[in-house]
Design a protein around this motif. Structure first.
Motif, PDB file in Angstrom:
ATOM      1  N   TYR A  24      -2.067  42.635   0.359  1.00  0.00           N
ATOM      2  CA  TYR A  24      -2.002  41.754  -0.928  1.00  0.00           C
ATOM      3  C   TYR A  24      -2.593  40.345  -0.647  1.00  0.00           C
ATOM      4  O   TYR A  24      -3.585  39.886  -1.596  1.00  0.00           O
ATOM      5  CB  TYR A  24      -0.542  41.819  -1.652  1.00  0.00           C
ATOM      6  CG  TYR A  24      -0.242  41.103  -2.716  1.00  0.00           C
ATOM      7  CD1 TYR A  24      -0.627  41.941  -3.861  1.00  0.00           C
ATOM      8  CD2 TYR A  24      -0.371  39.643  -2.961  1.00  0.00           C
ATOM      9  CE1 TYR A  24      -0.388  41.274  -5.127  1.00  0.00           C
ATOM     10  CE2 TYR A  24      -0.245  39.224  -4.081  1.00  0.00           C
ATOM     11  CZ  TYR A  24      -0.329  39.864  -5.232  1.00  0.00           C
ATOM     12  OH  TYR A  24      -0.147  39.280  -6.492  1.00  0.00           O
ATOM     13  N   TYR A  58      -5.886  39.267  -2.785  1.00  0.00           N
ATOM     14  CA  TYR A  58      -5.612  38.049  -3.486  1.00  0.00           C
ATOM     15  C   TYR A  58      -6.979  37.319  -3.385  1.00  0.00           C
ATOM     16  O   TYR A  58      -7.655  36.559  -4.037  1.00  0.00           O
ATOM     17  CB  TYR A  58      -4.679  37.561  -3.407  1.00  0.00           C
ATOM     18  CG  TYR A  58      -4.284  35.954  -4.363  1.00  0.00           C
ATOM     19  CD1 TYR A  58      -3.857  36.128  -5.753  1.00  0.00           C
ATOM     20  CD2 TYR A  58      -4.822  34.972  -3.650  1.00  0.00           C
ATOM     21  CE1 TYR A  58      -3.906  35.139  -6.218  1.00  0.00           C
ATOM     22  CE2 TYR A  58      -4.562  33.762  -4.535  1.00  0.00           C
ATOM     23  CZ  TYR A  58      -4.362  33.863  -5.810  1.00  0.00           C
ATOM     24  OH  TYR A  58      -4.316  32.650  -6.576  1.00  0.00           O
ATOM     25  N   ASN A  77      -9.988  36.182  -5.682  1.00  0.00           N
ATOM     26  CA  ASN A  77      -9.966  34.655  -6.406  1.00  0.00           C
ATOM     27  C   ASN A  77     -10.840  34.031  -5.494  1.00  0.00           C
ATOM     28  O   ASN A  77     -10.690  32.675  -5.708  1.00  0.00           O
ATOM     29  CB  ASN A  77      -8.682  34.196  -6.242  1.00  0.00           C
ATOM     30  CG  ASN A  77      -7.781  34.850  -7.504  1.00  0.00           C
ATOM     31  OD1 ASN A  77      -7.510  34.564  -8.409  1.00  0.00           O
ATOM     32  ND2 ASN A  77      -6.833  35.928  -6.786  1.00  0.00           N
TER      33      ASN A  77
END
Length: 364
Positions: A180, A184, A188
């Motif tokens: 995760y 992420y 991003n």
């Protein structure tokens, strides 16, 4: 021809000068339908700050409908209808719940995370223009494993006066929180992931966490990976926080690191966050809501709504309403930058309602 096109040209120039964008998001059919969200006002300042969010979202005409339930931290368990509501709606907005210290009922926060398998906690700690802090250029995302570690609650008294508490670390949970964090970072456009650990002492438990992080890191060659021992991490945070980007941590360390990073970047009252799993997400104030039980803030109605407003912007983005999220986030940041309306923790003396009114005024 020139005369006919001039009014259109003036309108386009006018829109550009107002900062409007003609195209921001191309939704799939049906994505613009209003979404129902479970709302839990919670304890202490919770009803104040969740009420602030409701006012701002109503002023924006955001496509969100709330199902509200009264839940309090001294309850022994979550009412079944509340769990059913969150499972049905997939998304929840929550005020802080008081957690008993020492003996008594178990934490409802932990019960909810385990029930819905909200395995990832995310807190975004960053500087806000206009809010002075000791350090500049702070932009840290703390991603914390949310379901095991010391928070497993596996404690018992072996003999009178001797208590044993078990720290549980599994390969499965360590791998998925590492995945995760790197996903992420990738989505991003983040450059670095730092794993926080204490494997020099807890060689098996934290060693397993590190092993999992290293295996996942090898699959993301474009993202820099490093590791840091948790005590050194805290020292580095308060002395040179700008070195950190995305941080991935086991459960207990993440709580400490997120609150430290929040304090450096402006305080817990302005840091958004949430808890997410495969199927559900719960958005709340990012760092520990230490002022949940502050009766003075409740009586004076001076709780800071900024953290939950920014968490609501995260929620709107999660619901695939990015234009509403951007509009809310921009309005909150304009109020902070202007500096006229601030609660006590931000160096001001305004009430919650005065800050809300200022945010609503900045929406247009």
């Amino acid at each position: 021809m020139m005369r006919r096109s001039s009014p259109l040209l003036r309108r386009l120039v006018s829109r550009a000068s107002e900062g409007r964008r003609s195209v921001t998001y191309m939704p799939r059919p049906g994505e613009g339908a209003p979404r129902t969200v479970t709302l839990i006002p919670g304890d202490g300042i919770g009803p104040l700050v969740t009420g602030a969010v409701r006012q701002v979202l109503e002023a924006m005409h955001a496509p969100v409908v709330f199902e509200t339930y009264e839940v309090h931290g001294d309850m022994a368990a979550w009412p079944p209808e509340v769990i059913e509501s969150i499972k049905r709606n997939k998304v929840c907005l929550k005020g802080g719940l008081a957690t008993p210290v020492g003996g008594g009922v178990s934490s409802l926060n932990m019960q909810l995370r385990k029930e819905l398998d909200l395995y990832a906690s995310l807190v975004h700690c960053c500087n806000h223009p206009g809010l002075p802090t000791r350090h500049d250029n702070v932009d840290i995302v703390v991603i914390r494993e949310n379901t095991e570690g010391e928070y497993s609650g596996l404690e018992h008294e072996v003999v009178p006066g001797v208590v044993e508490s078990l720290k549980v670390i599994t390969k499965f949970c360590s791998e998925r929180i590492a995945k995760y964090a790197f996903e992420y970072a990738y989505l991003n456009n983040r450059k670095k992931v730092t794993a926080v650990h204490k494997a020099n002492i807890m060689k098996l438990a934290d060693g397993l966490f590190l092993e999992s992080c290293r295996e996942v890191a090898a699959k993301y060659p474009g993202i820099k990976y490093n590791e840091i021992i948790v005590d050194n991490c805290c020292m580095q945070l308060v002395s040179k926080p700008e070195q950190f980007d995305v941080m991935v941590t086991p459960n207990l360390y993440g709580n400490l690191v997120a609150n430290t990073a929040a304090g450096i970047a402006g305080g817990t009252g302005v840091m958004p966050g949430g808890n997410v799993g495969q199927d559900h997400a719960v958005f709340e104030q990012g760092a520990s809501a230490g002022n949940v039980g502050n009766e003075k803030l409740v009586v004076q109605k001076k709780a800071n709504p900024v953290a939950l407003l920014l968490s609501s912007a995260m929620m709107l983005r999660h619901l695939q309403f990015p234009s509403f999220a951007d509009r809310l986030e921009t309005a909150v940041k304009r109020v902070i930058a202007e500096g006229k309306y601030r609660t006590k923790d931000m160096g001001g003396s305004n009430t919650t309602q005065e800050v809300v009114d200022a945010v609503i005024a900045k929406l247009n």
